[in-house]
Design an enzyme around this catalytic site. Sequence first.
Site, PDB file in Angstrom:
ATOM      1  N   ASN A  20      -2.233  -7.071  -2.659  1.00 48.26           N
ATOM      2  CA  ASN A  20      -1.766  -6.286  -3.808  1.00 48.26           C
ATOM      3  C   ASN A  20      -0.254  -6.383  -4.033  1.00 48.26           C
ATOM      4  OD1 ASN A  20      -1.692  -3.765  -5.697  1.00 48.26           O
ATOM      5  ND2 ASN A  20      -0.380  -3.218  -3.944  1.00 48.26           N
ATOM      6  N   ALA A  28       2.459 -17.805 -11.034  1.00 50.31           N
ATOM      7  CA  ALA A  28       2.055 -17.475  -9.657  1.00 50.31           C
ATOM      8  C   ALA A  28       0.716 -16.739  -9.659  1.00 50.31           C
ATOM      9  CB  ALA A  28       3.132 -16.625  -8.978  1.00 50.31           C
ATOM     10  N   LYS A  29       0.554 -15.805 -10.599  1.00 50.60           N
ATOM     11  CA  LYS A  29      -0.707 -15.052 -10.654  1.00 50.60           C
ATOM     12  C   LYS A  29      -1.857 -15.961 -11.111  1.00 50.60           C
ATOM     13  CE  LYS A  29       0.529 -10.706  -9.592  1.00 50.60           C
ATOM     14  NZ  LYS A  29       0.168 -10.107  -8.283  1.00 50.60           N
ATOM     15  N   TYR A  87       6.147 -15.459 -12.796  1.00 45.91           N
ATOM     16  CA  TYR A  87       5.153 -14.482 -12.318  1.00 45.91           C
ATOM     17  C   TYR A  87       3.761 -14.836 -12.842  1.00 45.91           C
ATOM     18  CZ  TYR A  87       2.851  -9.810 -12.302  1.00 45.91           C
ATOM     19  OH  TYR A  87       2.000  -8.744 -12.158  1.00 45.91           O
ATOM     20  N   ALA A  88       3.673 -15.131 -14.151  1.00 51.10           N
ATOM     21  CA  ALA A  88       2.378 -15.472 -14.753  1.00 51.10           C
ATOM     22  C   ALA A  88       1.792 -16.718 -14.084  1.00 51.10           C
ATOM     23  CB  ALA A  88       2.546 -15.708 -16.251  1.00 51.10           C
ATOM     24  N   GLY A 117       0.799  -1.228   0.000  1.00 53.84           N
ATOM     25  CA  GLY A 117       0.000   0.000   0.000  1.00 53.84           C
ATOM     26  C   GLY A 117       0.825   1.268   0.000  1.00 53.84           C
TER      27      GLY A 117
HETATM   28  N1  LIG Z   1       1.848  -2.083 -12.892  1.00 52.66           N
HETATM   29  C1  LIG Z   1       1.425  -3.004 -13.743  1.00 52.66           C
HETATM   30  O1  LIG Z   1       1.532  -2.854 -14.965  1.00 52.66           O
HETATM   31  C2  LIG Z   1       0.774  -4.258 -13.248  1.00 52.66           C
HETATM   32  C3  LIG Z   1       0.198  -5.121 -14.191  1.00 52.66           C
HETATM   33  C4  LIG Z   1      -0.423  -6.281 -13.764  1.00 52.66           C
HETATM   34  C5  LIG Z   1      -0.477  -6.575 -12.417  1.00 52.66           C
HETATM   35  N2  LIG Z   1       0.112  -5.733 -11.516  1.00 52.66           N
HETATM   36  C6  LIG Z   1       0.058  -6.113 -10.104  1.00 52.66           C
HETATM   37  O2  LIG Z   1      -0.419  -5.037  -9.332  1.00 52.66           O
HETATM   38  C7  LIG Z   1       0.158  -5.104  -8.022  1.00 52.66           C
HETATM   39  C8  LIG Z   1       0.764  -3.749  -7.695  1.00 52.66           C
HETATM   40  O3  LIG Z   1       1.760  -3.468  -8.668  1.00 52.66           O
HETATM   41  P1  LIG Z   1       2.390  -2.007  -8.826  1.00 52.66           P
HETATM   42  O4  LIG Z   1       2.571  -1.782 -10.272  1.00 52.66           O
HETATM   43  O5  LIG Z   1       1.632  -1.030  -8.022  1.00 52.66           O
HETATM   44  O6  LIG Z   1       3.832  -2.258  -8.166  1.00 52.66           O
HETATM   45  P2  LIG Z   1       4.863  -1.211  -7.512  1.00 52.66           P
HETATM   46  O7  LIG Z   1       4.569   0.179  -7.955  1.00 52.66           O
HETATM   47  O8  LIG Z   1       6.208  -1.794  -7.783  1.00 52.66           O
HETATM   48  O9  LIG Z   1       4.545  -1.319  -5.950  1.00 52.66           O
HETATM   49  C9  LIG Z   1       4.707  -2.544  -5.325  1.00 52.66           C
HETATM   50  C10 LIG Z   1       4.281  -2.416  -3.878  1.00 52.66           C
HETATM   51  O10 LIG Z   1       4.459  -3.687  -3.256  1.00 52.66           O
HETATM   52  C11 LIG Z   1       5.369  -3.569  -2.170  1.00 52.66           C
HETATM   53  N3  LIG Z   1       6.169  -4.776  -2.108  1.00 52.66           N
HETATM   54  C12 LIG Z   1       7.013  -5.262  -3.047  1.00 52.66           C
HETATM   55  N4  LIG Z   1       7.582  -6.401  -2.624  1.00 52.66           N
HETATM   56  C13 LIG Z   1       7.073  -6.628  -1.387  1.00 52.66           C
HETATM   57  C14 LIG Z   1       7.267  -7.645  -0.420  1.00 52.66           C
HETATM   58  N5  LIG Z   1       8.107  -8.660  -0.621  1.00 52.66           N
HETATM   59  N6  LIG Z   1       6.581  -7.572   0.742  1.00 52.66           N
HETATM   60  C15 LIG Z   1       5.740  -6.547   0.984  1.00 52.66           C
HETATM   61  N7  LIG Z   1       5.510  -5.570   0.113  1.00 52.66           N
HETATM   62  C16 LIG Z   1       6.175  -5.611  -1.054  1.00 52.66           C
HETATM   63  C17 LIG Z   1       6.180  -2.306  -2.487  1.00 52.66           C
HETATM   64  O11 LIG Z   1       6.697  -1.682  -1.314  1.00 52.66           O
HETATM   65  P3  LIG Z   1       8.168  -2.012  -0.707  1.00 52.66           P
HETATM   66  O12 LIG Z   1       9.144  -1.855  -1.823  1.00 52.66           O
HETATM   67  O13 LIG Z   1       8.318  -1.038   0.412  1.00 52.66           O
HETATM   68  O14 LIG Z   1       8.084  -3.413  -0.210  1.00 52.66           O
HETATM   69  C18 LIG Z   1       5.107  -1.428  -3.112  1.00 52.66           C
HETATM   70  O15 LIG Z   1       4.319  -0.833  -2.110  1.00 52.66           O
HETATM   71  C19 LIG Z   1       1.163  -6.250  -8.069  1.00 52.66           C
HETATM   72  O16 LIG Z   1       0.597  -7.415  -7.533  1.00 52.66           O
HETATM   73  C20 LIG Z   1       1.429  -6.443  -9.546  1.00 52.66           C
HETATM   74  O17 LIG Z   1       1.832  -7.756  -9.832  1.00 52.66           O
HETATM   75  C21 LIG Z   1       0.716  -4.585 -11.889  1.00 52.66           C
END
Ligand SMILES: NC(=O)c1ccc[n+]([C@@H]2O[C@H](COP(=O)([O-])OP(=O)(O)OC[C@H]3O[C@@H](n4cnc5c(N)ncnc54)[C@H](OP(=O)(O)O)[C@@H]3O)[C@@H](O)[C@H]2O)c1
Length: 251
Positions: free
Chosen positions: A97, A166-167, A163-164, A20
């Site tokens: 998330n 796992a999702k 990743y794919a 978050g």
């Molecule tokens: N952006 C896209 O294009 C996209 C597409 C499809 C799906 N998603 C999914 O949407 C979700 C959010 O993605 P996002 O794009 O917002 O990613 P992001 O901007 O990289 O943010 C990731 C968040 O997760 C936290 N995080 C990462 N590793 C962690 C861990 N081991 N334990 C606890 N927290 C962790 C990070 O904080 P810290 O670094 O402080 O831990 C950050 O708050 C993910 O599940 C991703 O797979 C994203």
Amino acid sequence: MGYADEVFDLTDRVVLVTGGSRGLGAEIAMGAARCGADVVIASRNMDSCVAAAEKITAVTGRSALPYQVHVGRWDQLDGLVDAAYQRFGKVDVLVNNAGMSPLYESLGSVTEKLFDSVVNLNLKGPFRLSALIGERMVADGGGSIINVSSSGSLRPDQYMLPYAAAKAGLNALTEGLAKAFGPTVRVNTLMAGPFLTDISKAWDIADDSFGHLALQRAGNPPEIIGAALFLMSDASSFSTGSILRVDGGLP
Ligand SMILES: NC(=O)c1ccc[n+]([C@@H]2O[C@H](COP(=O)([O-])OP(=O)(O)OC[C@H]3O[C@@H](n4cnc5c(N)ncnc54)[C@H](OP(=O)(O)O)[C@@H]3O)[C@@H](O)[C@H]2O)c1
């Protein structure tokens, strides 16, 4: 209160968002607080969690608990759940998330460590958190769990196969948990397509990178909020075990 405010109202509900502190999770947490929820912001970097929590309280006046946790580590998750229940006495919405997909050169270069860390964060952690919190939600009489998945789970490519997979496991988890925790607790998948968060900084983006999407562009992070509010609130009271795609019309 207007009609839409009533439908999406989250007043005094408690929403726990892993990841978050940044990206889609930060948008979801802020959106929930704007609709009246208190929130728990959980990620690895405590400074980021504190900053996100302070911003939410400054903007909305709602309480926000920052919590440092590695979601891929099973033994750290009880502490997160305990902290949330100690502070707020309940969790109404869990948003699984936090996620990531590290880049790799070739399938042969994927190490066991990389594979395990991807599965641990994107699948194992959400399973454990859902089990811990879902059972308490059932005992408390209600709740909503949202698993943030990826369109890559339906259209996997060779550059993010662990990743794919796992999702895709997370998608399966949604259906199974919906049955396990129903009829009391709803569980849904929020399936994101390409969004311009920190994740996208590693992408090689060309002018036509998103031309194959019906909307012909990537999403901006706030564009996740409406769908998340739908799944969090009573607006989605007859949706469970479902996949809601927010992907700009990915073919
Ligand atoms: N952006 C896209 O294009 C996209 C597409 C499809 C799906 N998603 C999914 O949407 C979700 C959010 O993605 P996002 O794009 O917002 O990613 P992001 O901007 O990289 O943010 C990731 C968040 O997760 C936290 N995080 C990462 N590793 C962690 C861990 N081991 N334990 C606890 N927290 C962790 C990070 O904080 P810290 O670094 O402080 O831990 C950050 O708050 C993910 O599940 C991703 O797979 C994203």
